[in-house]
Motif scaffolding. Structure first.
Motif, short mmCIF file in Angstrom:
data_model
loop_
_atom_site.label_atom_id
_atom_site.label_comp_id
_atom_site.label_asym_id
_atom_site.label_seq_id
_atom_site.Cartn_x
_atom_site.Cartn_y
_atom_site.Cartn_z
N ILE A 247 49.70 53.80 32.82
CA ILE A 247 50.20 52.66 33.75
C ILE A 247 50.39 51.44 32.86
O ILE A 247 49.15 50.94 32.72
CB ILE A 247 49.39 52.67 35.09
N LYS A 248 51.62 51.01 32.79
CA LYS A 248 51.47 49.59 31.64
C LYS A 248 51.46 48.34 32.88
O LYS A 248 50.72 47.48 32.27
CB LYS A 248 52.73 49.54 31.09
N HIS A 249 51.92 48.54 33.97
CA HIS A 249 51.80 47.30 34.95
C HIS A 249 51.85 48.03 36.33
O HIS A 249 52.83 48.83 36.69
CB HIS A 249 52.82 46.38 34.67
N ILE A 250 51.22 47.45 37.18
CA ILE A 250 51.36 47.93 38.56
C ILE A 250 52.35 47.60 39.54
O ILE A 250 52.83 47.90 40.17
CB ILE A 250 49.90 47.54 39.34
N LEU B 39 58.54 56.05 39.94
CA LEU B 39 58.59 57.56 39.31
C LEU B 39 57.23 57.92 38.83
O LEU B 39 56.41 58.90 38.94
CB LEU B 39 59.76 57.86 38.47
N ILE B 40 56.71 56.86 37.98
CA ILE B 40 55.53 57.20 37.12
C ILE B 40 54.17 57.25 38.18
O ILE B 40 53.57 58.27 38.01
CB ILE B 40 55.36 55.86 35.97
N LEU B 41 54.25 56.25 38.96
CA LEU B 41 53.10 56.33 39.84
C LEU B 41 53.17 57.65 40.88
O LEU B 41 52.17 58.21 41.03
CB LEU B 41 53.09 55.17 40.98
N HIS B 42 54.41 57.89 41.33
CA HIS B 42 54.67 59.09 42.12
C HIS B 42 54.25 60.57 41.23
O HIS B 42 53.42 61.25 41.97
CB HIS B 42 56.17 59.35 42.62
N THR C 213 43.82 39.77 35.13
CA THR C 213 43.06 40.64 36.03
C THR C 213 43.65 41.01 37.37
O THR C 213 43.25 42.25 37.78
CB THR C 213 41.77 39.64 36.68
N GLU C 214 44.76 40.33 37.71
CA GLU C 214 45.42 40.86 38.91
C GLU C 214 46.00 42.32 38.74
O GLU C 214 46.12 43.33 39.47
CB GLU C 214 46.40 39.94 39.45
N ASN C 215 46.35 42.36 37.33
CA ASN C 215 47.22 43.55 37.24
C ASN C 215 46.10 44.82 37.02
O ASN C 215 46.38 45.98 37.63
CB ASN C 215 47.85 43.45 35.76
N LEU C 216 44.99 44.33 36.34
CA LEU C 216 43.79 45.48 36.33
C LEU C 216 43.30 45.82 37.71
O LEU C 216 43.03 47.18 37.94
CB LEU C 216 42.81 45.00 35.28
N ILE C 217 43.16 44.86 38.41
CA ILE C 217 42.53 45.14 39.87
C ILE C 217 43.53 45.94 40.53
O ILE C 217 43.28 46.84 41.45
CB ILE C 217 42.19 43.93 40.70
N GLY C 218 44.75 45.67 40.42
CA GLY C 218 45.81 46.46 41.02
C GLY C 218 46.12 48.07 40.86
O GLY C 218 45.93 48.87 41.46
N ILE C 219 45.88 48.09 39.39
CA ILE C 219 45.77 49.47 39.07
C ILE C 219 44.51 50.31 39.39
O ILE C 219 44.58 51.35 39.84
CB ILE C 219 46.04 49.72 37.35
N ALA C 220 43.42 49.37 39.14
CA ALA C 220 42.16 50.21 39.87
C ALA C 220 42.36 50.66 41.16
O ALA C 220 41.75 51.62 41.70
CB ALA C 220 40.77 49.37 39.39
N ALA D 76 35.67 42.04 29.84
CA ALA D 76 36.01 41.42 31.03
C ALA D 76 36.81 42.37 32.09
O ALA D 76 36.68 42.40 33.18
CB ALA D 76 36.24 39.99 31.16
N LEU D 77 37.85 42.86 31.16
CA LEU D 77 38.78 43.56 32.10
C LEU D 77 38.08 44.90 32.60
O LEU D 77 38.38 45.52 33.62
CB LEU D 77 39.95 43.86 31.30
N VAL D 78 37.44 45.33 31.50
CA VAL D 78 36.62 46.78 32.13
C VAL D 78 35.90 46.54 33.17
O VAL D 78 35.72 47.30 34.23
CB VAL D 78 35.84 47.39 30.90
N LYS D 79 35.24 45.35 33.12
CA LYS D 79 34.45 45.10 34.34
C LYS D 79 34.92 44.81 35.59
O LYS D 79 34.49 45.38 36.65
CB LYS D 79 33.16 43.93 34.21
N CYS D 80 36.15 44.12 35.65
CA CYS D 80 36.71 43.88 36.93
C CYS D 80 37.38 45.21 37.42
O CYS D 80 37.33 45.38 38.74
CB CYS D 80 37.90 42.76 36.67
N ALA D 81 37.96 46.14 36.67
CA ALA D 81 38.23 47.47 37.17
C ALA D 81 37.16 48.35 37.71
O ALA D 81 37.08 48.86 38.86
CB ALA D 81 38.86 48.29 36.14
N ASN D 82 35.89 48.09 37.14
CA ASN D 82 34.66 48.96 37.55
C ASN D 82 34.16 48.43 39.02
O ASN D 82 33.57 48.95 39.72
CB ASN D 82 33.59 49.21 36.33
#
Length: 309
Positions: free
Chosen positions: A180-183, A198-201, A227-234, A281-287
């Motif tokens: 997932i490159k971008h949410i 299509l990717i998300l589906h 961080t908004e993108n990573l949070i959205g994917i998570a 920092a991005l790993v933490k925001c997803a976790n």
């Protein structure tokens, strides 16, 4: 069409892997480290450092598509039809083809050569690309052969493909790595050339099929590292309990020279990889989003998973 068979990978599935790269991909990611994988047909790459100046390629080209540049004979890509005649005549392999057709049994024999390593390390074959899911009939057949003969099968994919067609390969696949490159679909299109619906589906349907799925996001500074993108994917992944792993991949420039070998500009010239602190920092925001679930986000540093909570 296959453009490379790479041995002894440790980052593309369990154990030691043989990587088989399919040629052709519907996405055109700006950072793609395998630009020779994007077109579905054979292409010519150039290595000027190997050129011996014999000029045989000029005589071989039926389109007069080779001109003399400061560093030797160069292909005029606007005139070139990838007929490969220059590669047939290039004695020094300065001009060389990428992309070849393999019968499935021929490809299997290459994969099977590493069977002893698979048995020792619990490895197998990983089909990558390009995009394997757009080669559905061939992927299904080679995956079936490997599976039935005791070789573990994994697939790396951008997630673009027709599920009703590639689902026939899934019974022979034990694990998949899906990007997932971008949410945000509009942002996804801006950086890859296509939206992400299509990717998300497909990710949801593949996860529900029983295949073990790891989601990957390449972190490209300035393009998708917010961080908004990573949070959205998570948040999207949190609602798919079958998916337990979310891996962040730090951008690198290892494929830049390939663009020059294809006569193409590299759009991200000079872009530096993300700092280690930024990755953490991005790993933490997803976790933080995954708290209370069994899903975990990580990135790999020095061959070790880094999980920051």
């Amino acid at each position: 069409m296959i453009f490379n068979v790479q041995k002894c990978s440790i980052h593309d599935g369990n154990g030691l892997r043989t990587l088989v790269f399919f040629k052709g991909c519907p996405l055109k990611c700006k950072w793609c480290s395998n630009p020779e994988s994007q077109a579905y047909g054979p292409e010519v790459m150039e290595s000027q450092g190997k050129c011996i100046g014999c000029m045989a390629c000029l005589d071989a080209c039926p389109r007069s598509a080779i001109r003399i540049a400061a560093d030797g004979p160069r292909i005029d890509r606007d005139r070139c039809t990838n007929c490969l005649k220059c590669t047939d005549r290039c004695y020094a392999a300065s001009k060389y083809p990428v992309g070849a057709e393999y019968e499935t049994e021929e490809l299997y024999r290459q994969i099977d050569r590493d069977r002893d390593f698979y048995l020792i390390n619990g490895g197998g074959v990983t089909f990558s690309g390009g995009e394997p899911l757009t080669h559905t009939q061939y992927l299904t057949e080679i995956a079936r052969i490997c599976h039935e003969r005791g070789i573990d099968v994994a697939v790396e994919s951008c997630g673009v493909g027709n599920f009703s067609e590639f689902k026939h390969a899934l019974p022979y696949v034990s694990s998949m790595f899906l990007d997932i490159k971008h949410i945000d679909s509009a942002q996804h299109k801006a950086i890859t050339g296509s939206g992400n619906e299509l990717i998300l589906h497909n990710i949801k349907r593949i996860a529900q099929s029983g295949v073990e799925v790891t989601i990957r996001t390449p972190i490209i500074p300035g393009l998708n590292d917010s961080t908004e993108n990573l949070i959205g994917i998570a948040q999207f992944l949190r609602d798919i309990p079958e998916i337990r792993e979310f891996e962040l991949l730090a951008y690198h420039q290892l494929g830049a020279n390939k663009y020059h070998a294809l006569g193409r500009p590299y759009e991200l010239e000079g872009l530096q990889p993300p700092a280690d602190e930024a990755m953490r920092a991005l790993v933490k925001c997803a976790n933080d989003v995954f708290e209370g679930t069994e899903t975990v986000c990580f990135y790999t540093k020095d061959n070790t998973r880094e999980i920051i909570r």
